[in-house]
Design a protein around this motif. Structure first.
Motif, PDB file in Angstrom:
ATOM      1  N   THR A 197       0.791  -1.227   0.009  1.00  0.00           N
ATOM      2  CA  THR A 197      -0.067   0.015  -0.153  1.00  0.00           C
ATOM      3  C   THR A 197       1.001   1.052  -0.030  1.00  0.00           C
ATOM      4  O   THR A 197       1.598   1.379   0.808  1.00  0.00           O
ATOM      5  CB  THR A 197      -0.860   0.056   1.314  1.00  0.00           C
ATOM      6  OG1 THR A 197      -1.781  -1.190   1.255  1.00  0.00           O
ATOM      7  CG2 THR A 197      -1.884   1.271   1.218  1.00  0.00           C
ATOM      8  N   ARG A 243       0.742   5.340   0.725  1.00  0.00           N
ATOM      9  CA  ARG A 243      -0.013   6.296   1.256  1.00  0.00           C
ATOM     10  C   ARG A 243      -0.210   7.654   0.443  1.00  0.00           C
ATOM     11  O   ARG A 243       0.852   8.171  -0.052  1.00  0.00           O
ATOM     12  CB  ARG A 243       0.468   6.546   2.604  1.00  0.00           C
ATOM     13  CG  ARG A 243       0.460   5.363   3.446  1.00  0.00           C
ATOM     14  CD  ARG A 243       1.206   5.596   4.893  1.00  0.00           C
ATOM     15  NE  ARG A 243       2.411   6.341   4.984  1.00  0.00           N
ATOM     16  CZ  ARG A 243       3.159   6.766   5.970  1.00  0.00           C
ATOM     17  NH1 ARG A 243       2.656   6.762   7.016  1.00  0.00           N
ATOM     18  NH2 ARG A 243       4.234   6.966   5.626  1.00  0.00           N
ATOM     19  N   ARG A 250      -1.198   8.486  -2.493  1.00  0.00           N
ATOM     20  CA  ARG A 250      -0.314   8.311  -3.528  1.00  0.00           C
ATOM     21  C   ARG A 250      -1.291   8.694  -5.115  1.00  0.00           C
ATOM     22  O   ARG A 250      -0.577   8.963  -5.925  1.00  0.00           O
ATOM     23  CB  ARG A 250       0.501   7.250  -3.723  1.00  0.00           C
ATOM     24  CG  ARG A 250       1.650   7.215  -4.616  1.00  0.00           C
ATOM     25  CD  ARG A 250       2.646   8.007  -4.510  1.00  0.00           C
ATOM     26  NE  ARG A 250       3.147   8.042  -2.961  1.00  0.00           N
ATOM     27  CZ  ARG A 250       4.034   7.177  -2.879  1.00  0.00           C
ATOM     28  NH1 ARG A 250       5.053   6.784  -3.704  1.00  0.00           N
ATOM     29  NH2 ARG A 250       4.529   7.110  -1.560  1.00  0.00           N
ATOM     30  N   ASP A 310      -4.965   6.916  -0.386  1.00  0.00           N
ATOM     31  CA  ASP A 310      -4.019   5.675  -0.320  1.00  0.00           C
ATOM     32  C   ASP A 310      -4.414   4.288  -1.697  1.00  0.00           C
ATOM     33  O   ASP A 310      -5.441   4.395  -1.910  1.00  0.00           O
ATOM     34  CB  ASP A 310      -4.298   4.786   0.944  1.00  0.00           C
ATOM     35  CG  ASP A 310      -3.911   5.624   2.274  1.00  0.00           C
ATOM     36  OD1 ASP A 310      -3.250   6.568   2.114  1.00  0.00           O
ATOM     37  OD2 ASP A 310      -4.035   5.137   3.238  1.00  0.00           O
TER      38      ASP A 310
END
Length: 267
Positions: free
Chosen positions: A239, A241, A243, A252
């Motif tokens: 994952t 964050r 982005r 996210d």
């Protein structure tokens, strides 16, 4: 993958070996190279990288002193005709790619698609889970069609039996790996269309364009997109964050990637 693809040109392979000599000349490096070669030779048996087969076998023999056997074909015995390759059509001064699979045809967006795209992308679920403009206006659809195959993006309209079902695109980036994106209209969901389309476009990217990797990302919580990517063979990596921009805010996102030998066949 970089090293294996360099085997197409001996001079390039020699340069790569020199630049990575500190790694390749260790026991671990030699073992890793042998494993990569074995995986690629297995892929040859499935009908991939056929043009690389002589170089792969030669290098494997150099490393081990043994000529590797030709792997038996692993194609689907019910598939008497290989999947069609991409066709290229000329439209005005531009060339557009047309892909086909068992049920689908993927073609370049056209002016006649503008109203349909505009209507489908009023779907708030698509707006929440993708990076399309929100709200979505007809001018956005016009821009989508106008820029469909310009620069480093190739976009397709997905059709089934002549009916539009969704859209999919393969993006090239200057300083990072290629990526794939897609959405399916509400009426066409739940029938495996996205998985079939993703698999076909990725195969085109690997076999026709020679891409070493394709990446995928989706907003955290977009389980449908994640399931499609996983079925196609994408490996989930984690994952990131804040982005991805969606509906005017950073979100996210999950990320994954696909190597050529990981691509799965659709039954």
């Amino acid at each position: 993958m970089l090293y294996v693809n360099s085997l197409r040109v001996p001079a390039v392979a020699e340069r790569v070996r020199k630049e990575f000599a500190d790694i390749l000349e260790t026991d671990a490096g030699r073992l890793a190279e042998q494993i990569a070669l074995a995986e690629m030779l297995q892929a040859v048996g499935r009908g991939w990288y056929e043009e690389l087969a002589p170089h792969l076998r030669q290098r494997a023999e150099e490393l081990t002193g043994v000529t590797p056997p030709t792997p038996p074909p692993e194609r689907d015995p019910d598939m008497t005709v290989p999947p069609p390759r991409a066709t290229v059509a000329t439209k005005g001064s531009e060339e557009t790619v047309r892909l086909s699979s068992r049920r689908l045809v993927m073609r370049g967006p056209e002016a006649g698609d503008i109203d349909w795209v505009t209507t489908e992308l009023q779907d708030l679920e698509i707006q929440r889970n993708t990076t399309v403009p929100s709200p979505y206006a007809r001018a956005d659809a016009e821009r989508f069609v106008r820029n469909a195959n310009t620069g480093q993006r190739t976009k397709f309209i997905i059709t089934e039996s002549g009916q539009r079902a969704g859209a999919i695109s393969l993006h090239m980036h200057d300083k990072r790996a290629p990526s794939i994106g897609y959405w399916i209209g509400k009426a066409a969901r739940g029938r495996g269309i996205a998985t079939e389309a993703v698999t076909r476009v990725c195969r085109w990217g690997f076999e026709d364009l020679g891409l070493p990797i394709i990446t995928w990302s989706a907003k955290v919580g977009n389980e449908a997109s994640r399931a499609v990517a996983a079925k196609a063979g994408f490996q989930m990596e984690g994952t990131l964050r804040l982005r991805s921009m969606s509906q005017g805010a950073l979100r996210d996102c999950w990320v994954g990637s696909l190597l050529p030998h990981e691509l799965r066949d659709i039954p």
